[in-house]
Design a protein around this motif. Structure first.
Motif, short mmCIF file in Angstrom:
data_model
loop_
_atom_site.label_atom_id
_atom_site.label_comp_id
_atom_site.label_asym_id
_atom_site.label_seq_id
_atom_site.Cartn_x
_atom_site.Cartn_y
_atom_site.Cartn_z
N PHE A 143 0.83 -1.19 0.00
CA PHE A 143 0.00 0.00 0.00
C PHE A 143 0.87 1.26 0.00
CE2 PHE A 143 -1.82 3.33 2.80
CZ PHE A 143 -2.89 3.74 2.01
N ALA A 144 1.90 1.28 0.83
CA ALA A 144 2.79 2.45 0.89
C ALA A 144 3.47 2.68 -0.45
CB ALA A 144 3.83 2.27 1.99
N ALA A 145 3.86 1.60 -1.12
CA ALA A 145 4.47 1.73 -2.44
C ALA A 145 3.46 2.29 -3.44
CB ALA A 145 5.01 0.39 -2.92
N ARG A 146 2.22 1.84 -3.35
CA ARG A 146 1.19 2.34 -4.26
C ARG A 146 0.88 3.82 -3.99
NH1 ARG A 146 -2.04 -1.11 -7.25
NH2 ARG A 146 -3.86 0.24 -6.92
N VAL A 147 0.96 4.23 -2.73
CA VAL A 147 0.80 5.65 -2.40
C VAL A 147 1.90 6.46 -3.10
CG1 VAL A 147 1.00 7.34 -0.52
CG2 VAL A 147 -0.44 5.31 -0.24
N GLY A 148 3.13 5.96 -3.04
CA GLY A 148 4.22 6.64 -3.72
C GLY A 148 4.02 6.68 -5.23
N ARG A 149 3.54 5.57 -5.81
CA ARG A 149 3.30 5.52 -7.25
C ARG A 149 2.20 6.51 -7.67
NH1 ARG A 149 5.78 1.20 -9.68
NH2 ARG A 149 6.48 -0.49 -8.31
N ALA A 166 1.38 9.32 -6.18
CA ALA A 166 1.95 10.67 -6.14
C ALA A 166 2.84 10.92 -7.37
CB ALA A 166 2.75 10.87 -4.86
N SER A 167 3.62 9.92 -7.76
CA SER A 167 4.51 10.08 -8.92
C SER A 167 3.71 10.26 -10.20
CB SER A 167 5.43 8.86 -9.05
OG SER A 167 6.34 8.78 -7.96
N LEU A 168 2.65 9.46 -10.37
CA LEU A 168 1.88 9.59 -11.61
C LEU A 168 1.14 10.92 -11.65
CD1 LEU A 168 -1.49 9.09 -11.87
CD2 LEU A 168 -0.85 6.86 -10.97
N LEU A 169 0.66 11.39 -10.49
CA LEU A 169 -0.01 12.68 -10.46
C LEU A 169 0.96 13.81 -10.80
CD1 LEU A 169 -2.31 12.25 -7.33
CD2 LEU A 169 -3.03 12.38 -9.72
N SER A 195 -0.03 3.77 -12.73
CA SER A 195 0.56 3.51 -11.42
C SER A 195 1.71 2.52 -11.53
CB SER A 195 -0.50 3.00 -10.46
OG SER A 195 0.05 2.73 -9.19
N ALA A 196 1.50 1.45 -12.30
CA ALA A 196 2.54 0.43 -12.44
C ALA A 196 3.81 1.00 -13.07
CB ALA A 196 2.02 -0.73 -13.28
N ALA A 197 3.65 1.99 -13.94
CA ALA A 197 4.81 2.58 -14.62
C ALA A 197 5.47 3.69 -13.81
CB ALA A 197 4.37 3.11 -15.98
N ALA A 198 4.83 4.11 -12.71
CA ALA A 198 5.35 5.23 -11.92
C ALA A 198 6.26 4.73 -10.80
CB ALA A 198 4.19 6.03 -11.32
N SER A 199 7.10 5.61 -10.31
CA SER A 199 8.05 5.25 -9.25
C SER A 199 7.35 5.19 -7.90
CB SER A 199 9.17 6.26 -9.18
OG SER A 199 9.97 6.06 -8.03
N PRO A 200 7.66 4.15 -7.10
CA PRO A 200 7.12 4.10 -5.73
C PRO A 200 7.87 5.01 -4.78
CG PRO A 200 8.49 2.19 -6.12
CD PRO A 200 8.43 2.94 -7.42
N ASP A 201 8.98 5.55 -5.23
CA ASP A 201 9.87 6.31 -4.34
C ASP A 201 9.66 7.81 -4.48
OD1 ASP A 201 11.13 3.92 -3.44
OD2 ASP A 201 12.30 3.87 -5.29
#
Length: 551
Positions: free
Chosen positions: A48-54, A56-59, A164-170
């Motif tokens: 979930f935390a990684a998806r939150v990061g993703r 934010a990155s995609l946005l 989301s899958a293509a975005a960075s979790p970091d």
């Protein structure tokens, strides 16, 4: 003597009360706990935390930045929970869109909030198709296909899961001022367009901490780390009462049901052993009916009931099925929790006393509550004297955005005005008696519509009831009951008045409450969040009266 202040070490961390920090301990203590979405999948807290990061990155990739409003139109889901965190954590403002409003009002709220990015579930594509030409501020739309195949709308920048899958979790989340706006949403009133309320990071963190404070102080009145949580309040409505933030902070197992389908709710509750939920009385009624139809076991399920009064009748019905029902009180402007039920000490095991206490509430920690007359003078806390409930707490919305006049009315005299008529007893128990606009003034007496409709609802042939005021040449106003009969039943005026007359004889209600008229309907109209829409009932009755006069 002047105030003294601490002198922190040069490298001392100045901890801001921001939503990002609600995740801190959960990722340490509950990293492998799961967040479930319907029957479609589950994710650990670390995932979930990684998806939150993703997210934010995609946005950021489609133009999101600090201070920008990002709007969400989705059912209750893991994606919505990701938005609860990712959007405010990156310094943007989350707008939770009430998808049940009429299209022109949905468009109004998006324009009024200056939304620039929109996340939208496929079920709402037709709505967006209709209103997008009237939304000049929208710069990007992200489509949520929710596992379905099909073409994306031509206006979509891409699909949520693929992006989301293509975005960075970091994503490099940073600290910022805790007084920055975190969320906004719109509450419907009696007239005009919906009003925007807003909350800061500091307010939501304090609300989260305080929401958890009454729970655990008394067995069966809330939830904790070992419970399993499923919301039954839309996530667009007051942050699902703020409970997803509490559940995530505690690292609880969470179950998100998507669109509310009664059989699916019962199935998820059984499969995942859900122990805590919250909802309005209408949804509770729907769950009880679904449990009867499917044979689902609802015993051991604790539900906080708010939005409308928890009647003693409904409380008793849930208890017979082994449920634990407790009243909560709040409103959109209060984020929402300000009071919660508590069993009176020394009455444990006394069913009548417990029901009486569990259908009232006491102020939550850090909440100041008064009942006042029209001049802001205090009214006695004797359980009988009535006044308007006014509040103070550190998380109450400071204003209606863009509406200075309404904001001044809301905060007249430095206290938030709830427009609820209430009593407070010597032990601090608050009982909402009625809304200011719903009180029936007849023959110099005030009749509480909530109390009268609870009495009418106990009649054997009545499934549901609402009571409103109608104009009367002699008395000014008179009460009129609008009832939904049980299947095959035919209510009579004498039957509806039987419990009313009994209450009159006991001195529990004024003799002016006796009904002279009632109307039968197939269903009571509801607001967008499931409350009985008395405004529409009054309008329908007024229209019927015009037609009768014209005839």
């Amino acid at each position: 003597m002047p105030l003294r202040f601490a002198e922190p070490a040069t490298e001392a961390y100045r901890f801001p009360l921001t939503i990002r920090h609600l995740l801190d301990s959960a990722l340490t203590t509950a990293g492998d706990r799961r967040i479930v979405y319907r029957d479609q999948g589950s994710w650990t807290y670390r995932e979930f935390a990684a998806r939150v990061g993703r997210l934010a990155s995609l946005l950021e990739g489609v133009g999101a930045e600090q201070g920008m409003t990002v709007a969400v139109m989705d059912w209750d889901s893991h994606r919505y929970l990701e938005a609860y965190f990712a959007i405010p954590m990156m310094g943007a403002v989350l707008q939770t869109v009430n998808v049940r409003l009429p299209p022109p009002q949905v468009a109004y709220t998006l324009n009024h909030a200056h939304a620039e990015i929109l996340l939208v579930h496929r079920d709402f594509f037709p709505l967006v198709d209709a209103i997008l030409p009237s939304l000049p501020g929208i710069k990007a739309v992200i489509a949520i296909m929710d596992g379905a195949e099909g073409e994306l709308p031509p206006y979509a920048k891409g699909e949520y899961e693929a992006l989301s899958a293509a975005a960075s979790p970091d994503y490099p989340f940073e600290d910022f001022d805790e007084n920055a706006l975190a969320t906004t949403f719109y509450t419907t009133g009696t007239t005009g367009n919906p009003k925007g309320v807003c909350f800061t990071h500091r307010q939501l963190v304090l609300h989260t901490l305080t929401c958890n404070a009454p729970f655990g102080t008394q067995e069966g009145t809330g939830f904790g780390y070992s419970d399993v949580y499923m919301p039954l309040t839309p996530m667009f409505h007051v942050h699902a009462w703020g409970v997803p933030y509490v559940a995530t902070m505690l690292g609880m197992t969470q179950v998100y049901p998507g669109r509310y389908e009664p059989e699916m709710l019962c199935r998820l509750r059984t499969e995942h052993k859900v122990t805590y939920s919250h909802c309005v009385p209408t949804i509770l009624r729907m769950v009880l009916d679904a449990a009867d139809a499917t044979g689902a076991d609802v015993s051991g399920w604790t539900l906080t009931i708010g939005g409308s009064a928890l009647s003693a009748q409904l409380c008793e019905e849930g208890r017979r099925r082994g449920m634990r029902l407790i009243a909560g009180y709040g409103m959109s402007e209060t984020a929402p929790l300000v009071a919660v039920a508590r069993i009176r000490p020394g009455t444990e095991g006394d069913e009548a006393a417990e029901i009486e206490a569990l259908t009232a509430t006491v102020p939550a920690p850090m909440v100041s509550a008064r009942i006042v007359d029209e001049d802001m003078n205090d009214v006695a806390h004797d359980g009988r004297a009535r006044g308007e409930l006014v509040l103070r707490a550190p998380w109450l919305t400071p204003c209606y955005t863009g509406d200075a006049k309404a904001s001044e009315t809301l905060w007249r005299g430095g206290w938030m005005h709830t427009q609820d008529i209430a009593t407070i007893d010597p032990d601090g128990y608050i009982r909402i008696r009625d809304r200011l606009k719903d009180v029936i003034k007849t023959g110099g007496e005030w009749i509480d519509s909530i109390q009268l409709e609870e009495l009418v609802a106990t009649a054997e042939s009545v499934a549901e009831a609402a009571v409103v005021a109608v104009p009367d040449a002699k008395w000014g106003e008179r009460p009129l009951a609008v009832v939904v009969p049980k299947p095959g039943a035919a209510p009579t005026l004498d039957e509806l008045n039987a419990p009313v007359e009994k209450a009159i004889g006991a001195g529990a209600i004024t003799r002016y409450a006796k009904l002279e008229r009632f109307e039968i309907v197939d269903a009571l109209p509801r607001t967008s969040v499931g409350k009985i829409d008395k405004k529409l009932i009054r309008a329908n009755l007024a229209e019927m009266a015009k037609e009768v006069t014209a005839a």
